[in-house]
Design an enzyme around this catalytic site. Sequence first.
Site, PDB file in Angstrom:
ATOM      1  N   PHE A 148     -34.461  -7.222  66.874  1.00 33.19           N
ATOM      2  CA  PHE A 148     -34.531  -8.306  67.733  1.00 33.19           C
ATOM      3  C   PHE A 148     -33.332  -8.783  68.515  1.00 33.19           C
ATOM      4  CE2 PHE A 148     -32.764 -10.712  64.359  1.00 33.19           C
ATOM      5  CZ  PHE A 148     -31.919 -11.500  64.986  1.00 33.19           C
ATOM      6  N   GLU A 175     -41.040  -7.167  67.670  1.00 26.77           N
ATOM      7  CA  GLU A 175     -42.159  -8.037  67.949  1.00 26.77           C
ATOM      8  C   GLU A 175     -41.670  -9.512  68.204  1.00 26.77           C
ATOM      9  OE1 GLU A 175     -41.443  -6.533  65.351  1.00 26.77           O
ATOM     10  OE2 GLU A 175     -42.438  -7.526  63.402  1.00 26.77           O
ATOM     11  N   ARG A 176     -40.432  -9.818  67.908  1.00 28.09           N
ATOM     12  CA  ARG A 176     -40.208 -11.108  67.835  1.00 28.09           C
ATOM     13  C   ARG A 176     -39.686 -11.477  69.481  1.00 28.09           C
ATOM     14  NH1 ARG A 176     -36.517 -11.645  62.589  1.00 28.09           N
ATOM     15  NH2 ARG A 176     -36.733  -9.829  62.454  1.00 28.09           N
ATOM     16  N   CYS A 280     -24.676  -6.790  64.872  1.00 24.46           N
ATOM     17  CA  CYS A 280     -24.387  -6.297  63.960  1.00 24.46           C
ATOM     18  C   CYS A 280     -22.747  -5.929  63.696  1.00 24.46           C
ATOM     19  CB  CYS A 280     -24.981  -4.842  63.781  1.00 24.46           C
ATOM     20  SG  CYS A 280     -24.482  -3.980  65.396  1.00 24.46           S
TER      21      CYS A 280
HETATM   22  P1  NAD Z   1     -35.556  -5.724  61.081  1.00 23.35           P
HETATM   23  O1  NAD Z   1     -34.972  -4.250  59.843  1.00 23.35           O
HETATM   24  O2  NAD Z   1     -36.325  -6.499  60.454  1.00 23.35           O
HETATM   25  O3  NAD Z   1     -36.600  -5.009  62.358  1.00 23.35           O
HETATM   26  C1  NAD Z   1     -36.004  -3.758  63.006  1.00 23.35           C
HETATM   27  C2  NAD Z   1     -37.355  -3.191  63.248  1.00 23.35           C
HETATM   28  O4  NAD Z   1     -38.068  -2.593  62.307  1.00 23.35           O
HETATM   29  C3  NAD Z   1     -38.376  -3.955  64.294  1.00 23.35           C
HETATM   30  O5  NAD Z   1     -38.854  -3.341  65.327  1.00 23.35           O
HETATM   31  C4  NAD Z   1     -39.360  -4.352  63.287  1.00 23.35           C
HETATM   32  O6  NAD Z   1     -40.549  -4.497  63.800  1.00 23.35           O
HETATM   33  C5  NAD Z   1     -39.451  -3.084  62.170  1.00 23.35           C
HETATM   34  N1  NAD Z   1     -39.789  -3.377  60.985  1.00 23.35           N
HETATM   35  C6  NAD Z   1     -39.423  -4.225  60.122  1.00 23.35           C
HETATM   36  N2  NAD Z   1     -40.116  -4.560  59.041  1.00 23.35           N
HETATM   37  C7  NAD Z   1     -40.638  -3.305  58.735  1.00 23.35           C
HETATM   38  C8  NAD Z   1     -41.342  -2.618  57.842  1.00 23.35           C
HETATM   39  N3  NAD Z   1     -41.376  -3.366  56.522  1.00 23.35           N
HETATM   40  N4  NAD Z   1     -41.758  -1.359  58.015  1.00 23.35           N
HETATM   41  C9  NAD Z   1     -41.368  -0.823  59.129  1.00 23.35           C
HETATM   42  N5  NAD Z   1     -40.968  -1.488  60.168  1.00 23.35           N
HETATM   43  C10 NAD Z   1     -40.416  -2.496  60.112  1.00 23.35           C
HETATM   44  O7  NAD Z   1     -33.952  -6.075  61.803  1.00 23.35           O
HETATM   45  P2  NAD Z   1     -34.177  -7.277  62.853  1.00 23.35           P
HETATM   46  O8  NAD Z   1     -34.056  -8.471  61.976  1.00 23.35           O
HETATM   47  O9  NAD Z   1     -35.055  -6.976  64.002  1.00 23.35           O
HETATM   48  O10 NAD Z   1     -32.513  -7.210  63.317  1.00 23.35           O
HETATM   49  C11 NAD Z   1     -31.318  -7.644  62.642  1.00 23.35           C
HETATM   50  C12 NAD Z   1     -30.851  -6.428  61.763  1.00 23.35           C
HETATM   51  O11 NAD Z   1     -30.672  -5.301  62.391  1.00 23.35           O
HETATM   52  C13 NAD Z   1     -29.540  -6.762  61.162  1.00 23.35           C
HETATM   53  O12 NAD Z   1     -29.507  -6.455  59.753  1.00 23.35           O
HETATM   54  C14 NAD Z   1     -28.373  -6.043  61.991  1.00 23.35           C
HETATM   55  O13 NAD Z   1     -27.123  -6.110  61.305  1.00 23.35           O
HETATM   56  C15 NAD Z   1     -29.125  -4.958  62.288  1.00 23.35           C
HETATM   57  N6  NAD Z   1     -28.557  -4.031  63.299  1.00 23.35           N
HETATM   58  C16 NAD Z   1     -27.646  -3.195  63.298  1.00 23.35           C
HETATM   59  C17 NAD Z   1     -27.217  -2.545  64.383  1.00 23.35           C
HETATM   60  C18 NAD Z   1     -26.569  -1.289  64.147  1.00 23.35           C
HETATM   61  O14 NAD Z   1     -26.168  -0.680  65.197  1.00 23.35           O
HETATM   62  N7  NAD Z   1     -25.834  -0.889  62.979  1.00 23.35           N
HETATM   63  C19 NAD Z   1     -27.523  -2.954  65.590  1.00 23.35           C
HETATM   64  C20 NAD Z   1     -28.231  -4.139  65.870  1.00 23.35           C
HETATM   65  C21 NAD Z   1     -28.816  -4.756  64.615  1.00 23.35           C
END
Ligand code: NAD
Length: 498
Positions: A148, A175-176, A280
Amino acid sequence: MITVGHLINGQSIDDGQRYQDVFNPATGEVGKRVAIAPKATVEQAIAAAEAAFPEWRNTPPIKRARVMFRFKELLEQNAEQICKLIGEEHGKISHDAMGELQRGIENVEYACGAPELLKGEHSKNVGPNIDSWSEFQPLGVVAGITPFNFPVMVPLWMFPMAIVCGNCFVLKPSERDPSATLFIAQLLQEAGLPNGVMNVVNGDKEAVDTLLHDSRVQAVSFVGSTPIAEYIYKTANANGKRCQALGGAKNHAIVMPDADMDNAVNQLLGAAFGSSGERCMALSVAVAVGDAAADALVAKMQEAMKNLKVGAYTDSRNDFGPVITRQHQQKVVGYIDSAEADGAKVVVDGRNPQVPGYENGFYVGGTLIDNVNPEMLSYKEEIFGPVLQVVRVGSMQEAMDLIDAHEYGNGTCIFTRDGEAARYFTDNVKVGMVGVNVPLPVPVAYHSFGGWKRSLFGDLHAYGPDAVRFYTRRKMITQRWPSAGVREGVSFSMPTMK
Ligand code: NAD
């Protein structure tokens, strides 16, 4: 109410099955609803991508690149609308959203160089009348799953390069805050991309699992939290897919006793609280070397934070906006509570910020916590909110040991005037992206982005040169055209040039 649907085979689709509320975090109200794709809708998108692949694969790279040139122009022409959509669903202030978009556009600019980037290597006369060359061929249908916090930039890390390399793409955004992502995909369609090359399916775990288990999907790029990144990586690998899965972070900044403290404070303010700490690469831990540096840092931070403005994305004078959901707001506050209960000192308390006119928004004010130690939950876990924690250590080596021992290794920075210390730090610290007096060392589009340890699962980093390798596979061709009348004899030994 407005429904955010999918983009499949060039058509906007609402499959009319499940929906989820999309909030405006600034007001706390539900602004839209997003369609949550069932397995069948995702399979429809994969089928569209598979059908588009043979023709797109054979489209000359220069023509594929021309679509990206037009796409870049459309992104620039629609910048205000894109940033408005980001603000409405993510809560990011317009100046920050504009920065996100610009960093995304730079990835499109890099993708425009595809004809050059895709050139292989050629060797003449590797044997008698034998020439040899390498090619970088597209994989087929590839998928992206995005978080998100950068609804435009992170998808732009993935699909422009994947598509310009000749692949067809299925994107599953967060989805958020799905609207800005869907909108830029529609702009790509408008730029002249053939139907089916780019598809967007909104959804949750069901959509993700469909992409992970479908044998037509060749590769998966993921960015999100570490537990999900690990799950994606293991499942994709078990199903024989290429995968890069970027996870969470806990980025430390070392503040050395010789640092320009005013500069360090200014840099830390932006890097800790910009985008409400929901980056991140956000700096969430300041490791001060020596009590004198720590006391000066805390005093100056405390003073500077009096001017921090948290509020709605609609007022560009605000420094940062709300966090993404009510649930996440409570989680961030819970970490501040736990640090306090564990004995740390909350120096600036953002647990109850006043944002007149936006009383139901998901706000957390800038928070500074001193005397944090590595045993505390608030230190171990990623908070992903506007919270800067200060850990006090006695030496630079102690600071580096702390960083190296942490499970995450995304970004880090050292504030110092000492070139020798900086050089030792960049050479030895176990982190993927390192800054020297640069708080957010996010690589530009023509380098690649990735952390170490549990911040990245996979070998290749995101975007830049690594993305060309991730989205293509190398093929080696060795060719002989014997001179007329010359026949080769039979040989049963390994061919050599001896
Ligand atoms: P998230 O892991 O909750 O969601 C990421 C994606 O995974 C979304 O599209 C979501 O729908 C999907 N998802 C969520 N739960 C799932 C499940 N149980 N099974 C399959 N798919 C699932 O992350 P978020 O809250 O959207 O984003 C924040 C996180 O992303 C933080 O931890 C941040 O550090 C990380 N992030 C990392 C980078 C990087 O380059 N390392 C960049 C941006 C964000």
